[in-house]
Enzyme design. Structure first.
Site, PDB file in Angstrom:
ATOM      1  N   ASN A  28      39.731  43.516  32.636  1.00 36.47           N
ATOM      2  CA  ASN A  28      39.410  43.753  34.036  1.00 36.47           C
ATOM      3  C   ASN A  28      39.832  45.169  34.420  1.00 36.47           C
ATOM      4  O   ASN A  28      40.807  45.721  33.905  1.00 36.47           O
ATOM      5  CB  ASN A  28      40.030  42.696  34.960  1.00 36.47           C
ATOM      6  CG  ASN A  28      41.531  42.609  34.895  1.00 36.47           C
ATOM      7  OD1 ASN A  28      42.132  42.624  33.826  1.00 36.47           O
ATOM      8  ND2 ASN A  28      42.165  42.496  36.051  1.00 36.47           N
ATOM      9  N   ILE A  29      39.030  45.756  35.296  1.00 35.08           N
ATOM     10  CA  ILE A  29      39.263  47.125  35.746  1.00 35.08           C
ATOM     11  C   ILE A  29      39.161  47.112  37.271  1.00 35.08           C
ATOM     12  O   ILE A  29      38.084  46.871  37.823  1.00 35.08           O
ATOM     13  CB  ILE A  29      38.228  48.097  35.135  1.00 35.08           C
ATOM     14  CG1 ILE A  29      38.281  48.008  33.606  1.00 35.08           C
ATOM     15  CG2 ILE A  29      38.478  49.517  35.638  1.00 35.08           C
ATOM     16  CD1 ILE A  29      37.134  48.702  32.904  1.00 35.08           C
TER      17      ILE A  29
ATOM     18  N   CYS B  40      35.320  42.310  36.310  1.00 35.66           N
ATOM     19  CA  CYS B  40      36.075  41.326  35.531  1.00 35.66           C
ATOM     20  C   CYS B  40      35.929  41.578  34.030  1.00 35.66           C
ATOM     21  O   CYS B  40      34.922  42.127  33.568  1.00 35.66           O
ATOM     22  CB  CYS B  40      35.578  39.919  35.832  1.00 35.66           C
ATOM     23  SG  CYS B  40      35.775  39.424  37.543  1.00 35.66           S
TER      24      CYS B  40
ATOM     25  N   GLU C 204      35.289  39.496  31.631  1.00 38.50           N
ATOM     26  CA  GLU C 204      34.165  38.802  31.013  1.00 38.50           C
ATOM     27  C   GLU C 204      32.883  39.615  31.110  1.00 38.50           C
ATOM     28  O   GLU C 204      32.117  39.712  30.156  1.00 38.50           O
ATOM     29  CB  GLU C 204      33.954  37.431  31.680  1.00 38.50           C
ATOM     30  CG  GLU C 204      35.139  36.501  31.557  1.00 38.50           C
ATOM     31  CD  GLU C 204      36.137  36.592  32.700  1.00 38.50           C
ATOM     32  OE1 GLU C 204      36.779  35.573  32.997  1.00 38.50           O
ATOM     33  OE2 GLU C 204      36.290  37.678  33.311  1.00 38.50           O
TER      34      GLU C 204
ATOM     35  N   CYS D 272      31.089  35.870  37.207  1.00 40.66           N
ATOM     36  CA  CYS D 272      31.046  35.952  35.740  1.00 40.66           C
ATOM     37  C   CYS D 272      30.283  34.766  35.156  1.00 40.66           C
ATOM     38  O   CYS D 272      29.541  34.924  34.183  1.00 40.66           O
ATOM     39  CB  CYS D 272      32.452  36.017  35.161  1.00 40.66           C
ATOM     40  SG  CYS D 272      33.232  37.621  35.435  1.00 40.66           S
TER      41      CYS D 272
END
Length: 128
Positions: A40-41, A51, A53, A87
């Site tokens: 995650n960023i 996210c 994913e 996601c």
């Protein structure tokens, strides 16, 4: 430990989460056995946060992968953390009903199908 779960745990260490301190890693296995990771960023403009994913899925697609076997999601939580709703939607469209492994650094692991997390998905079949 399952190599996919280990890759997700490793990816979690790379997360940029200065606001929530909630670090997540993901690892997506394609049909050829290649593992594509993501973390995650976060952004100060929270809506721009991405996210783990989706990062893993987008990296896989950008690398030329189109068919997937399973995804591992790792978070440092006692209760295993599933993918969020956004996601789930993206994973359904890009990966279909894949196996999802939920893991944590304590060695807890659970396996389920995406369809059990996302039982009535919206997808291209509705766009006629």
């Amino acid at each position: 430990m399952d190599p996919l779960a280990a890759a997700a745990l490793d990816a979690r260490q790379l997360a940029r989460a200065p606001y929530s301190n909630f670090r997540v890693g993901a690892a997506l296995e394609d049909e050829d056995g290649r593992i594509h990771t993501g973390c995650n960023i976060e952004s100060a403009s929270y809506g721009l946060t991405v996210c783990a994913e989706r990062v893993a899925a987008f990296r896989a697609i950008a690398s030329g992968a189109r068919r997937f076997r399973r995804l591992a999601v790792a978070a440092d939580t006692h209760t295993l953390t599933p993918p969020c709703g956004a996601c789930r939607q993206v994973l359904w469209e890009l990966c279909g009903d894949i196996e999802i492994l939920l893991v944590n650094p304590l060695g807890k692991i659970e396996s389920l199908r995406l369809s059990s997390l996302f039982p009535r998905p919206f997808d291209a079949t509705f766009l006629h």
